[in-house]
Design a protein around this motif. Structure first.
Motif, mmCIF file in Angstrom:
data_model
loop_
_atom_site.group_PDB
_atom_site.id
_atom_site.type_symbol
_atom_site.label_atom_id
_atom_site.label_comp_id
_atom_site.label_asym_id
_atom_site.label_seq_id
_atom_site.Cartn_x
_atom_site.Cartn_y
_atom_site.Cartn_z
ATOM 1 N N ALA A 98 15.093 3.915 -0.343
ATOM 2 C CA ALA A 98 14.935 3.192 -1.775
ATOM 3 C C ALA A 98 13.886 3.546 -2.450
ATOM 4 O O ALA A 98 13.626 3.814 -3.617
ATOM 5 C CB ALA A 98 15.236 1.541 -1.393
ATOM 6 N N LEU A 99 12.668 3.360 -2.001
ATOM 7 C CA LEU A 99 11.390 3.819 -2.471
ATOM 8 C C LEU A 99 11.387 5.179 -2.915
ATOM 9 O O LEU A 99 11.085 5.483 -4.085
ATOM 10 C CB LEU A 99 10.305 3.486 -1.348
ATOM 11 C CG LEU A 99 8.620 3.903 -1.924
ATOM 12 C CD1 LEU A 99 8.429 2.858 -3.224
ATOM 13 C CD2 LEU A 99 7.514 3.480 -0.701
ATOM 14 N N LYS A 111 0.834 -1.258 -0.118
ATOM 15 C CA LYS A 111 0.075 0.057 -0.007
ATOM 16 C C LYS A 111 0.855 1.178 0.012
ATOM 17 O O LYS A 111 0.661 2.133 -0.827
ATOM 18 C CB LYS A 111 -0.914 0.061 1.219
ATOM 19 C CG LYS A 111 -1.786 1.181 1.381
ATOM 20 C CD LYS A 111 -2.759 1.244 2.373
ATOM 21 C CE LYS A 111 -3.733 2.466 2.742
ATOM 22 N NZ LYS A 111 -4.636 2.340 3.750
ATOM 23 N N THR A 112 1.925 1.206 0.885
ATOM 24 C CA THR A 112 2.576 2.394 0.813
ATOM 25 C C THR A 112 3.744 2.597 -0.388
ATOM 26 O O THR A 112 3.749 3.531 -0.893
ATOM 27 C CB THR A 112 3.832 2.296 2.139
ATOM 28 O OG1 THR A 112 3.183 2.203 3.312
ATOM 29 C CG2 THR A 112 4.761 3.491 2.039
ATOM 30 N N PHE A 113 3.996 1.357 -1.037
ATOM 31 C CA PHE A 113 4.627 1.633 -2.322
ATOM 32 C C PHE A 113 3.998 1.940 -3.237
ATOM 33 O O PHE A 113 4.367 3.148 -3.967
ATOM 34 C CB PHE A 113 5.241 0.036 -2.765
ATOM 35 C CG PHE A 113 6.069 -0.047 -3.929
ATOM 36 C CD1 PHE A 113 7.275 -0.230 -4.094
ATOM 37 C CD2 PHE A 113 5.164 0.026 -5.317
ATOM 38 C CE1 PHE A 113 7.979 -0.212 -5.145
ATOM 39 C CE2 PHE A 113 6.173 -0.039 -6.579
ATOM 40 C CZ PHE A 113 7.335 -0.216 -6.367
ATOM 41 N N VAL A 155 3.234 5.935 -2.779
ATOM 42 C CA VAL A 155 4.432 7.109 -3.128
ATOM 43 C C VAL A 155 4.581 6.967 -4.624
ATOM 44 O O VAL A 155 4.892 8.001 -5.090
ATOM 45 C CB VAL A 155 5.491 6.231 -2.521
ATOM 46 C CG1 VAL A 155 7.128 7.255 -2.960
ATOM 47 C CG2 VAL A 155 5.578 6.267 -0.937
ATOM 48 N N TYR A 156 4.498 5.818 -5.328
ATOM 49 C CA TYR A 156 4.505 5.848 -6.862
ATOM 50 C C TYR A 156 3.265 6.573 -7.367
ATOM 51 O O TYR A 156 3.536 7.266 -8.205
ATOM 52 C CB TYR A 156 5.008 4.445 -7.376
ATOM 53 C CG TYR A 156 6.234 4.278 -7.742
ATOM 54 C CD1 TYR A 156 6.524 4.547 -8.766
ATOM 55 C CD2 TYR A 156 6.866 3.654 -6.624
ATOM 56 C CE1 TYR A 156 8.381 4.274 -9.190
ATOM 57 C CE2 TYR A 156 8.356 3.720 -6.912
ATOM 58 C CZ TYR A 156 8.844 3.531 -8.052
ATOM 59 O OH TYR A 156 10.188 3.370 -8.336
ATOM 60 N N ALA A 157 2.231 6.544 -6.894
ATOM 61 C CA ALA A 157 1.157 7.310 -7.404
ATOM 62 C C ALA A 157 1.044 8.792 -7.400
ATOM 63 O O ALA A 157 1.025 9.454 -8.267
ATOM 64 C CB ALA A 157 -0.063 6.843 -6.571
ATOM 65 N N VAL A 158 1.797 9.231 -6.235
ATOM 66 C CA VAL A 158 1.789 10.715 -5.952
ATOM 67 C C VAL A 158 3.196 11.146 -6.744
ATOM 68 O O VAL A 158 3.176 12.172 -7.369
ATOM 69 C CB VAL A 158 1.950 11.014 -4.584
ATOM 70 C CG1 VAL A 158 2.147 12.588 -4.166
ATOM 71 C CG2 VAL A 158 0.498 10.668 -3.593
ATOM 72 N N ASN A 159 4.279 10.467 -6.661
ATOM 73 C CA ASN A 159 5.488 11.162 -7.043
ATOM 74 C C ASN A 159 5.726 10.873 -8.594
ATOM 75 O O ASN A 159 6.375 11.601 -8.968
ATOM 76 C CB ASN A 159 6.501 10.293 -6.263
ATOM 77 C CG ASN A 159 6.703 10.858 -4.791
ATOM 78 O OD1 ASN A 159 5.794 11.555 -4.292
ATOM 79 N ND2 ASN A 159 7.585 10.379 -4.020
ATOM 80 N N VAL A 160 5.166 9.732 -9.133
ATOM 81 C CA VAL A 160 5.427 9.389 -10.713
ATOM 82 C C VAL A 160 3.945 9.649 -11.427
ATOM 83 O O VAL A 160 3.973 10.206 -12.365
ATOM 84 C CB VAL A 160 5.866 8.185 -10.786
ATOM 85 C CG1 VAL A 160 6.378 7.779 -12.177
ATOM 86 C CG2 VAL A 160 7.374 8.007 -9.909
ATOM 87 N N LYS A 161 3.068 8.673 -10.861
ATOM 88 C CA LYS A 161 1.651 8.786 -11.853
ATOM 89 C C LYS A 161 1.025 10.129 -11.802
ATOM 90 O O LYS A 161 0.725 10.381 -12.958
ATOM 91 C CB LYS A 161 0.710 7.903 -11.195
ATOM 92 C CG LYS A 161 1.184 6.272 -11.474
ATOM 93 C CD LYS A 161 0.039 5.221 -11.015
ATOM 94 C CE LYS A 161 -1.265 5.399 -11.699
ATOM 95 N NZ LYS A 161 -2.312 4.646 -11.252
ATOM 96 N N ALA A 162 1.081 10.657 -10.908
ATOM 97 C CA ALA A 162 0.254 11.960 -10.803
ATOM 98 C C ALA A 162 0.931 12.993 -11.975
ATOM 99 O O ALA A 162 0.438 13.562 -12.479
ATOM 100 C CB ALA A 162 0.104 12.658 -9.412
#
Length: 254
Positions: A156-157, A108-110, A113-120
């Motif tokens: 890392a994330l 869920k955390t992974f 973070v990818y949703a906010v930092n990359v997908k958005a």
């Protein structure tokens, strides 16, 4: 100020604090009409009121960039409307930083973070860049990070998401540059407003660097003004390190 962005319109995500706020304020001081975007209406109003009190033009558009295409497209539509039908400059700054060991990060955390930092920012750029092309040009600035290139424990994330944004910068420069839209990135070092009398643990990461201190949000904003302005008309696809020398100079333990 010199009016380097006079007549331009800009959308800055994550603009209610720290680096994003400084960029929005600096853009407005240089003549741009700025949309300040973020989740907090109270903090957004404070930023906008401050800009207006200094004679600048700014509006707040509330947005929770959760990574869904719908959220990014909704922000693009509203910001375009508020700015009179066009966005000349996009700053993809919004991001989250949950540290932790790799083995302790759950799915869920992974995904968050990818949703906010990359997908958005991916879907926001997808919604805005074609309109820039149609309008004859524009500038997109992504925020990377020094830890995308120097390994840091328990990061890392987050660092992988910033590495993704720096890679997207180069890919988008190849995709949109020939159509008149310049895409570049800024890679800040440790940047926080220093509180008198307090020592932030993050400061230790800047020990031994040429600057020997944390960066100030305004120093990142100055770089953003350069990349947004016509002064950088021949600059495409770079990652500009504004990190006090953290990634360029060997830090020797003493």
């Amino acid at each position: 100020m010199t009016g380097r962005l006079e007549g331009k319109t800009a959308l800055v995500t994550g603009a209610t604090s720290n680096i994003g706020r400084a960029i929005a304020e600096e853009f407005a001081a240089e003549g741009a009409h700025v949309v300040v975007s973020g989740r907090s209406g109270q903090r957004g109003s404070e930023v906008v009121d401050g800009i207006r009190s200094r004679g600048g033009r700014a509006e707040f558009v509330q947005a929770d960039l959760d990574g869904s295409p719908e959220a990014s497209r909704a922000l693009a539509r509203e910001a375009t409307s508020v700015l009179g039908g066009r966005i000349d400059i996009l700053v993809n700054n919004a991001g989250i930083y949950p540290g932790g060991d790799t083995s302790a990060i759950d799915e869920k955390t992974f995904d968050q973070v990818y949703a906010v930092n990359v997908k958005a920012p991916f879907f926001l750029t997808a919604a805005i860049a074609p309109a820039m092309v149609e309008a004859g040009g524009g500038a997109i600035i992504n925020l990377g990070s020094w830890i995308a290139r120097l390994g840091v424990r328990r990061a890392a994330l987050y660092s992988s998401t910033k590495g993704a944004m720096e890679t997207l910068t180069r890919a988008w420069a190849a995709e949109f540059g020939p159509e008149g839209v310049r895409v570049n990135a800024i890679s800040p070092g440790v940047v926080l407003e220093k509180v008198p009398g307090e020592v932030n643990p993050a400061e230790a990461n800047m020990n031994g660097t040429p600057a020997g201190r944390m960066g100030r949000p305004q120093e990142i904003a100055h770089a953003a003004v350069y990349l947004a302005s016509d002064e950088s008309a021949f600059v495409h696809g770079i990652v500009l390190d504004v990190d006090g020398g953290r990634t360029a100079v060997a830090v020797i333990a003493r």
